[in-house]
Design an enzyme around this catalytic site. Structure first.
Site, PDB file in Angstrom:
ATOM      1  N   PRO A   1      18.611  19.327  46.595  1.00  9.19           N
ATOM      2  CA  PRO A   1      17.994  18.467  45.577  1.00  9.19           C
ATOM      3  C   PRO A   1      17.236  17.312  46.203  1.00  9.19           C
ATOM      4  O   PRO A   1      17.608  16.799  47.263  1.00  9.19           O
ATOM      5  CB  PRO A   1      19.195  17.965  44.769  1.00  9.19           C
ATOM      6  N   CYS A   2      16.171  16.877  45.528  1.00  9.87           N
ATOM      7  CA  CYS A   2      15.267  15.896  46.136  1.00  9.87           C
ATOM      8  C   CYS A   2      14.910  14.749  45.224  1.00  9.87           C
ATOM      9  O   CYS A   2      14.104  13.905  45.580  1.00  9.87           O
ATOM     10  CB  CYS A   2      13.965  16.594  46.525  1.00  9.87           C
ATOM     11  N   GLN A   3      15.516  14.679  44.031  1.00  8.21           N
ATOM     12  CA  GLN A   3      15.043  13.725  43.034  1.00  8.21           C
ATOM     13  C   GLN A   3      15.050  12.288  43.536  1.00  8.21           C
ATOM     14  O   GLN A   3      14.194  11.489  43.161  1.00  8.21           O
ATOM     15  CB  GLN A   3      15.904  13.825  41.769  1.00  8.21           C
TER      16      GLN A   3
ATOM     17  N   PHE B   1      14.222  11.024  46.255  1.00  7.78           N
ATOM     18  CA  PHE B   1      13.089  10.655  47.111  1.00  7.78           C
ATOM     19  C   PHE B   1      11.805  10.493  46.308  1.00  7.78           C
ATOM     20  O   PHE B   1      10.802  10.022  46.828  1.00  7.78           O
ATOM     21  CB  PHE B   1      12.852  11.717  48.189  1.00  7.78           C
TER      22      PHE B   1
END
EC number: 2.1.1.37
Length: 510
Positions: free
Chosen positions: A81-83, A85
């Protein structure tokens, strides 16, 4: 698992472990290439889709597993998951990114220290994990307090509205005051009695802003998830009794590229050759414009070159230089950086992709020329909806794809009801899933939007795992794989395993 008749055999018997596997974008690509793949996924709905598609799956939080559970996996893939950033405001994304880069540096120092033993490396990871866990506990406490303050503020707002109504204020005035809730000193004389209420409301707003800043400083629990693939590689490389992965492939949004670049420093210490690449999906035959940050690594061996684009990039409002396959060879656009590159094909439009899908599934809608009106604003204006015509690639397919309107091309007139939204099968096709992919569970649009485009995965997997193929062999391999991907159909559903159900699994050796 065998879903494709007469599938091209894999050059090697490759076993892949896919972290954060989602509904199976990378998995279906691996399947048509002939690789054996197992995914770990926590979301129950995505697991339901995977099970219906016949994708081997362990359900659970990646942090509950470790590399030693799957000693026979030869390749590690994943898209954590990258939310955190990409969030906007107050620099939260930048702080989360800086935190992760700092943790990676600590791991690099641990693995590169002279005489470093496994116990020392593991101690560093345990310390990082404990820090992240402590931050998660603190963040949860702040979230509870934030919710309490938000409730108080909402109640104060309702009290202000009620007082204005009792004073006989006209609706438009009430609406304007509630919209701005100006400082008490700016209230009109007739509303001076509201000053204490507005002061309390504003004071609660100040407290709320402080809590938001505190949450951003603590970070999101998902921040630590992006470290998991690196730790799995370190564990397989340095833990006694385990062997290193032969290859690693990771992908995410462009904002994660600095993380992948920092990863490469650690991977180099562990003996890997690496390549990071920003990939434009339409340049690999995906009927959608989307950018992905990709990390590729192989243990030892030669350097990994860039994955060569096979299609043109899409440039909106410009004249396309697209060519047909029958264009004379001397007029084709050539890649100036690669003397022996193949000519690039035209990018694939929504119209073309959906037409091909209808040849496989005739029950799909056959629409007149249309324009997609995005659910999102553009250019910083929430009211200015993005637009993309049917004869162009789709804009990035997100979890809100089912909310996009389809109108008659060049107008704001909605298509008839049965044509005015993409079906789930069509949304999947725009991500290059097979039209027969069996979407299951809740929020299927979100599953589709979060997935890795399988056609992009085909290119990356083949590029990293089959470096020995000649250019002609690689081209033929991909052409067959693309045809197999489009024609893919699900086989028998499979049972999803839980943590601890190792018995008889080919990657566990138990």
């Amino acid at each position: 698992m065998s879903h494709v008749k007469n599938a091209t055999p894999s050059p090697a018997d490759i076993r892949i472990l896919d972290l954060f596997a989602g509904p199976g974008g990378l998995d279906v690509a691996a399947d048509v290439l002939g690789y054996r793949i197992t995914g770990i996924e926590w979301d129950e709905d995505a697991c339901a889709t995977r099970a219906a598609a016949g994708m081997d799956t362990f359900r659970g939080d990646v942090r509950e597993f470790d590399a030693a559970h799957f000693p026979r996996a030869q390749v590690l893939t994943g898209g954590p998951p990258c939310q955190t950033f990409t969030v906007a405001g107050h620099g939260a994304g930048r702080r989360a990114l800086d935190d992760v880069l700092g943790y990676i540096e600590r791991l690099r120092t641990a693995v590169s220290s002279d005489g470093a033993e496994w116990e020392d490396i593991h101690r560093t990871w345990r310390e990082i994990s404990e820090e992240l866990a402590e931050k998660a506990v603190q963040a949860e406490e702040v979230k509870v307090e934030k919710g309490r303050v938000e409730a108080l503020r909402a109640a104060e707002r309702r009290t202000i509205k009620k007082s204005l109504q009792q004073q006989g204020s006209p609706p438009e005035k009430i609406k304007q005051i509630l919209k701005t809730l100006r400082a008490s000193r700016d209230l009109p004389p007739e509303d001076a009695g509201l000053a204490p209420l507005v002061e309390t409301y504003n004071a609660l707003g100040t407290v709320l802003n402080g809590l938001k800043a505190r949450l951003e400083a603590l970070g999101d629990e998902r921040t630590g998830l992006v470290l998991q693939p690196l730790w799995w590689v370190i564990e397989r490389s340095r833990r006694p009794g385990l062997e290193p992965y032969e290859a690693v492939i990771l992908e995410q949004v462009p904002a994660v590229m600095p993380v992948w670049e920092k990863y490469t420093e650690v991977l180099a210490v562990l003996g890997y050759r690496t390549r990071t690449q920003l990939m434009f999906t339409e340049a690999f035959g995906v009927p959608q414009t989307r950018k992905r940050a990709v990390l590729m690594a192989r243990l030892g061996g030669t350097d990994i070159p860039e994955v060569v684009e096979t299609h043109e990039r899409y440039r909106q409002r410009t004249v396309s230089t697209r060519v047909s396959t029958t264009t004379p060879r001397d007029t084709l656009p050539w890649d100036p950086e690669e003397e022996n590159s193949d000519p690039k094909e035209a990018w694939v439009s929504m119209e073309s992709a959906l037409k091909k899908a209808r040849s496989i599934a005739p029950d799909l809608p056959d629409r007149p020329a249309f324009t997609v009106v995005s659910n999102y604003g553009t250019g910083g204006d929430p009211g200015a909806r993005g637009r993309r015509d049917h004869d162009a690639p789709a804009a990035t397919v997100t979890g809100k794809v089912s909310r996009n309107r389809l109108v008659h091309k060049g107008t704001d007139t909605d298509l008839p009801d049965k044509f005015d939204r993409f079906t789930l099968a069509e949304a999947g096709v725009l991500q290059t899933f097979p039209v027969a992919y069996p979407w299951r569970g809740k929020d299927q649009s979100q599953q589709i939007g979060n997935a890795v485009p399988p056609r992009l995965a085909l290119h990356v997997l083949r590029h990293v795992l089959e470096p020995e193929l000649t250019r002609e062999e690689a081209r033929a391999r991909l052409e067959q794989a693309v045809a197999d991907l489009e024609a893919w159909e699900p086989g028998e559903p499979v049972e999803v395993r839980e943590h601890g159900q190792w018995e008889g699994h080919p990657l566990t050796g138990r």
